[in-house]
Design a protein around this motif. Structure first.
Motif, PDB file in Angstrom:
ATOM      1  N   GLY A   1      13.826 -27.588  56.800  1.00 53.66           N
ATOM      2  CA  GLY A   1      13.275 -26.261  57.039  1.00 53.66           C
ATOM      3  C   GLY A   1      12.795 -25.686  55.729  1.00 53.66           C
ATOM      4  O   GLY A   1      11.678 -25.935  55.292  1.00 53.66           O
ATOM      5  N   GLY A   2      13.666 -24.938  55.056  1.00 54.02           N
ATOM      6  CA  GLY A   2      13.279 -24.320  53.791  1.00 54.02           C
ATOM      7  C   GLY A   2      13.526 -25.165  52.574  1.00 54.02           C
ATOM      8  O   GLY A   2      13.127 -24.788  51.462  1.00 54.02           O
ATOM      9  N   ASN A   3      14.199 -26.323  52.722  1.00 54.16           N
ATOM     10  CA  ASN A   3      14.588 -27.123  51.569  1.00 54.16           C
ATOM     11  C   ASN A   3      14.066 -28.546  51.649  1.00 54.16           C
ATOM     12  O   ASN A   3      13.941 -29.119  52.735  1.00 54.16           O
ATOM     13  CB  ASN A   3      16.125 -27.214  51.471  1.00 54.16           C
ATOM     14  CG  ASN A   3      16.776 -25.858  51.301  1.00 54.16           C
ATOM     15  OD1 ASN A   3      16.399 -25.077  50.452  1.00 54.16           O
ATOM     16  ND2 ASN A   3      17.771 -25.592  52.130  1.00 54.16           N
ATOM     17  N   HIS A   4      13.807 -29.125  50.475  1.00 54.61           N
ATOM     18  CA  HIS A   4      13.711 -30.566  50.355  1.00 54.61           C
ATOM     19  C   HIS A   4      15.128 -31.130  50.285  1.00 54.61           C
ATOM     20  O   HIS A   4      16.041 -30.496  49.752  1.00 54.61           O
ATOM     21  CB  HIS A   4      12.967 -30.960  49.076  1.00 54.61           C
ATOM     22  CG  HIS A   4      11.507 -30.641  49.096  1.00 54.61           C
ATOM     23  ND1 HIS A   4      10.581 -31.412  49.764  1.00 54.61           N
ATOM     24  CD2 HIS A   4      10.810 -29.615  48.522  1.00 54.61           C
ATOM     25  CE1 HIS A   4       9.380 -30.888  49.602  1.00 54.61           C
ATOM     26  NE2 HIS A   4       9.487 -29.801  48.855  1.00 54.61           N
ATOM     27  N   LEU A   5      15.314 -32.346  50.787  1.00 52.64           N
ATOM     28  CA  LEU A   5      16.571 -33.064  50.660  1.00 52.64           C
ATOM     29  C   LEU A   5      16.245 -34.457  50.136  1.00 52.64           C
ATOM     30  O   LEU A   5      15.447 -35.180  50.741  1.00 52.64           O
ATOM     31  CB  LEU A   5      17.299 -33.136  51.999  1.00 52.64           C
ATOM     32  CG  LEU A   5      18.763 -33.606  51.971  1.00 52.64           C
ATOM     33  CD1 LEU A   5      19.526 -33.085  53.185  1.00 52.64           C
ATOM     34  CD2 LEU A   5      18.871 -35.136  51.937  1.00 52.64           C
ATOM     35  N   ALA A   6      16.849 -34.798  48.994  1.00 50.12           N
ATOM     36  CA  ALA A   6      16.571 -36.075  48.340  1.00 50.12           C
ATOM     37  C   ALA A   6      17.836 -36.917  48.305  1.00 50.12           C
ATOM     38  O   ALA A   6      18.883 -36.455  47.822  1.00 50.12           O
ATOM     39  CB  ALA A   6      16.054 -35.837  46.924  1.00 50.12           C
ATOM     40  N   LEU A   7      17.743 -38.153  48.805  1.00 52.21           N
ATOM     41  CA  LEU A   7      18.857 -39.095  48.769  1.00 52.21           C
ATOM     42  C   LEU A   7      18.730 -39.948  47.520  1.00 52.21           C
ATOM     43  O   LEU A   7      17.715 -40.636  47.320  1.00 52.21           O
ATOM     44  CB  LEU A   7      18.841 -39.971  50.017  1.00 52.21           C
ATOM     45  CG  LEU A   7      19.910 -41.066  50.080  1.00 52.21           C
ATOM     46  CD1 LEU A   7      21.312 -40.460  50.167  1.00 52.21           C
ATOM     47  CD2 LEU A   7      19.648 -41.996  51.262  1.00 52.21           C
ATOM     48  N   LEU A   8      19.748 -39.919  46.665  1.00 55.04           N
ATOM     49  CA  LEU A   8      19.756 -40.701  45.431  1.00 55.04           C
ATOM     50  C   LEU A   8      20.644 -41.938  45.608  1.00 55.04           C
ATOM     51  O   LEU A   8      21.494 -41.990  46.502  1.00 55.04           O
ATOM     52  CB  LEU A   8      20.245 -39.848  44.264  1.00 55.04           C
ATOM     53  CG  LEU A   8      19.432 -38.586  43.942  1.00 55.04           C
ATOM     54  CD1 LEU A   8      19.871 -37.993  42.607  1.00 55.04           C
ATOM     55  CD2 LEU A   8      17.933 -38.853  43.945  1.00 55.04           C
ATOM     56  N   PRO A   9      20.464 -42.947  44.739  1.00 61.18           N
ATOM     57  CA  PRO A   9      21.220 -44.196  44.930  1.00 61.18           C
ATOM     58  C   PRO A   9      22.727 -44.051  44.785  1.00 61.18           C
ATOM     59  O   PRO A   9      23.480 -44.680  45.541  1.00 61.18           O
ATOM     60  CB  PRO A   9      20.649 -45.120  43.837  1.00 61.18           C
ATOM     61  CG  PRO A   9      19.303 -44.563  43.520  1.00 61.18           C
ATOM     62  CD  PRO A   9      19.430 -43.083  43.708  1.00 61.18           C
ATOM     63  N   ARG A  10      23.196 -43.247  43.820  1.00 57.50           N
ATOM     64  CA  ARG A  10      24.625 -43.218  43.508  1.00 57.50           C
ATOM     65  C   ARG A  10      25.094 -41.792  43.264  1.00 57.50           C
ATOM     66  O   ARG A  10      24.312 -40.935  42.849  1.00 57.50           O
ATOM     67  CB  ARG A  10      24.913 -44.055  42.265  1.00 57.50           C
ATOM     68  CG  ARG A  10      24.499 -45.515  42.342  1.00 57.50           C
ATOM     69  CD  ARG A  10      24.730 -46.199  40.996  1.00 57.50           C
ATOM     70  NE  ARG A  10      23.995 -45.494  39.950  1.00 57.50           N
ATOM     71  CZ  ARG A  10      24.323 -45.515  38.649  1.00 57.50           C
ATOM     72  NH1 ARG A  10      25.387 -46.185  38.260  1.00 57.50           N
ATOM     73  NH2 ARG A  10      23.598 -44.871  37.767  1.00 57.50           N
ATOM     74  N   ALA A  11      26.381 -41.579  43.463  1.00 58.97           N
ATOM     75  CA  ALA A  11      26.963 -40.271  43.150  1.00 58.97           C
ATOM     76  C   ALA A  11      26.779 -39.937  41.677  1.00 58.97           C
ATOM     77  O   ALA A  11      26.554 -38.774  41.312  1.00 58.97           O
ATOM     78  CB  ALA A  11      28.446 -40.266  43.520  1.00 58.97           C
ATOM     79  N   ALA A  12      26.869 -40.943  40.817  1.00 60.79           N
ATOM     80  CA  ALA A  12      26.681 -40.713  39.379  1.00 60.79           C
ATOM     81  C   ALA A  12      25.288 -40.176  39.077  1.00 60.79           C
ATOM     82  O   ALA A  12      25.108 -39.377  38.143  1.00 60.79           O
ATOM     83  CB  ALA A  12      26.938 -42.001  38.606  1.00 60.79           C
ATOM     84  N   ASP A  13      24.288 -40.584  39.851  1.00 64.34           N
ATOM     85  CA  ASP A  13      22.926 -40.076  39.648  1.00 64.34           C
ATOM     86  C   ASP A  13      22.850 -38.588  39.980  1.00 64.34           C
ATOM     87  O   ASP A  13      22.120 -37.834  39.323  1.00 64.34           O
ATOM     88  CB  ASP A  13      21.944 -40.854  40.519  1.00 64.34           C
ATOM     89  CG  ASP A  13      21.910 -42.332  40.183  1.00 64.34           C
ATOM     90  OD1 ASP A  13      22.046 -42.678  39.000  1.00 64.34           O
ATOM     91  OD2 ASP A  13      21.768 -43.141  41.119  1.00 64.34           O
ATOM     92  N   VAL A  14      23.573 -38.191  41.018  1.00 61.83           N
ATOM     93  CA  VAL A  14      23.597 -36.766  41.386  1.00 61.83           C
ATOM     94  C   VAL A  14      24.247 -35.957  40.275  1.00 61.83           C
ATOM     95  O   VAL A  14      23.742 -34.905  39.857  1.00 61.83           O
ATOM     96  CB  VAL A  14      24.342 -36.570  42.719  1.00 61.83           C
ATOM     97  CG1 VAL A  14      24.518 -35.079  43.031  1.00 61.83           C
ATOM     98  CG2 VAL A  14      23.602 -37.270  43.853  1.00 61.83           C
ATOM     99  N   ARG A  15      25.362 -36.434  39.750  1.00 64.63           N
ATOM    100  CA  ARG A  15      26.081 -35.703  38.701  1.00 64.63           C
ATOM    101  C   ARG A  15      25.264 -35.592  37.418  1.00 64.63           C
ATOM    102  O   ARG A  15      25.315 -34.577  36.725  1.00 64.63           O
ATOM    103  CB  ARG A  15      27.415 -36.381  38.422  1.00 64.63           C
ATOM    104  CG  ARG A  15      28.376 -36.410  39.607  1.00 64.63           C
ATOM    105  CD  ARG A  15      29.746 -36.916  39.188  1.00 64.63           C
ATOM    106  NE  ARG A  15      30.588 -37.172  40.355  1.00 64.63           N
ATOM    107  CZ  ARG A  15      30.812 -38.382  40.868  1.00 64.63           C
ATOM    108  NH1 ARG A  15      30.261 -39.467  40.302  1.00 64.63           N
ATOM    109  NH2 ARG A  15      31.565 -38.528  41.930  1.00 64.63           N
ATOM    110  N   ALA A  16      24.522 -36.647  37.100  1.00 64.42           N
ATOM    111  CA  ALA A  16      23.790 -36.688  35.834  1.00 64.42           C
ATOM    112  C   ALA A  16      22.443 -35.979  35.890  1.00 64.42           C
ATOM    113  O   ALA A  16      21.790 -35.802  34.851  1.00 64.42           O
ATOM    114  CB  ALA A  16      23.580 -38.143  35.415  1.00 64.42           C
ATOM    115  N   LEU A  17      22.019 -35.551  37.059  1.00 62.04           N
ATOM    116  CA  LEU A  17      20.679 -34.996  37.233  1.00 62.04           C
ATOM    117  C   LEU A  17      20.464 -33.775  36.336  1.00 62.04           C
ATOM    118  O   LEU A  17      21.310 -32.878  36.270  1.00 62.04           O
ATOM    119  CB  LEU A  17      20.494 -34.612  38.700  1.00 62.04           C
ATOM    120  CG  LEU A  17      19.069 -34.465  39.208  1.00 62.04           C
ATOM    121  CD1 LEU A  17      18.348 -35.801  39.179  1.00 62.04           C
ATOM    122  CD2 LEU A  17      19.085 -33.910  40.635  1.00 62.04           C
TER     123      LEU A  17
END
Length: 261
Positions: free
Chosen positions: A144-160
């Motif tokens: 709806g109002g947001n993009h949602l991006a799936l990243l390969p690893r949890a570490a990638d989310v933390r390091a973003l």
């Protein structure tokens, strides 16, 4: 006119964790400009404005710059204020909102909020989104109002470390990033919404309205332990119940006083 204002940390069990929210208790809603000015002065991700209405309450939410149609953590905070300050001992409260009736129930040492599901649909990757994030997602979606991006690893989310100015220029007002968990948590996420005056939201109930059905569809499960990996961080127990999302978390009162309107 003096009205009560309380500041709480939501989805947290200790102060200065989770997501801060202000809750302002009013006899009636004043002009929107007044509500926006109060939210800007509070300088928190969200300010919840609560007005008694019979045995229920009316509820609106403002960031420092705009009114939003749904806010999970400030609803949790408003429920705690009703049950612990306005009506001590109350176990359930229903808020009438722009997103329909939202229920907050006392549950154990915290509260459970009942929110509407947000439908997630896949979309082609926008180069501008990848450039703003600084990584190329595995898959991309919108809720709806947001993009949602799936990243390969949890570490990638933390390091973003995204380009927030570039995120603010995207065609949707927020970006959720997520990945499968790598420890006790089933999935992790972060949420960026600089276009709404929130560079990074610490713990976002509304984002989980999309994340829970998203991960339910991928895993076949309906219950999750989630972690929002912002610098403050927060943990949520989540459950998909039909077309509703139940989120459980605690609130900690940090400040209590009044403001002059």
């Amino acid at each position: 006119m003096q009205v009560p204002v309380l500041q709480l940390d939501a989805f947290a069990t200790s102060r200065f964790a989770g997501n801060p929210a202000a809750v302002v208790v009013l006899p009636a809603f004043p002009d929107d400009a007044v509500l926006q000015a109060v939210a800007a002065a509070n300088a928190l991700p969200e300010t919840a404005f609560v007005v008694p209405s019979g045995d229920r309450y009316r509820l609106r939410w403002f960031t420092p710059t705009v009114e939003v149609p749904l806010c999970g953590h400030a609803t949790l905070a408003a429920g705690a204020v009703v049950c612990e300050r306005l009506e001590p001992g109350r176990r359930r409260v229903v808020f009438d909102t722009a997103s329909g009736p939202l229920t907050v129930d006392r549950e154990g040492a915290g509260y459970r909020i009942d929110l509407p599901v947000r439908t997630v649909r896949p979309v082609p990757l926008q180069p501008a989104l990848a450039a703003a994030l600084g990584v190329t997602p595995l898959e991309t979606f919108v809720d709806g109002g947001n993009h949602l991006a799936l990243l390969p690893r949890a570490a990638d989310v933390r390091a973003l470390a995204p380009d927030l100015a570039a995120i603010a220029r995207l065609d949707r007002t927020g970006v959720v990033v997520t990945a499968a968990g790598d420890g006790e948590h089933d999935f992790v996420s972060r949420y960026f919404a600089p276009a709404k005056g929130i560079p990074e939201d610490p713990v976002t109930g509304g984002a989980h309205c999309a994340l829970v059905p998203f991960w339910a569809a991928r895993t076949g499960r309906d219950t999750f332990l989630a972690h929002q990996a912002s610098p403050r961080g927060g943990e949520l127990t989540c459950r998909l119940v039909g077309d509703r999302v139940h989120l459980h978390g605690a609130c900690v009162l940090r400040r209590e006083g009044s403001i002059e309107l």
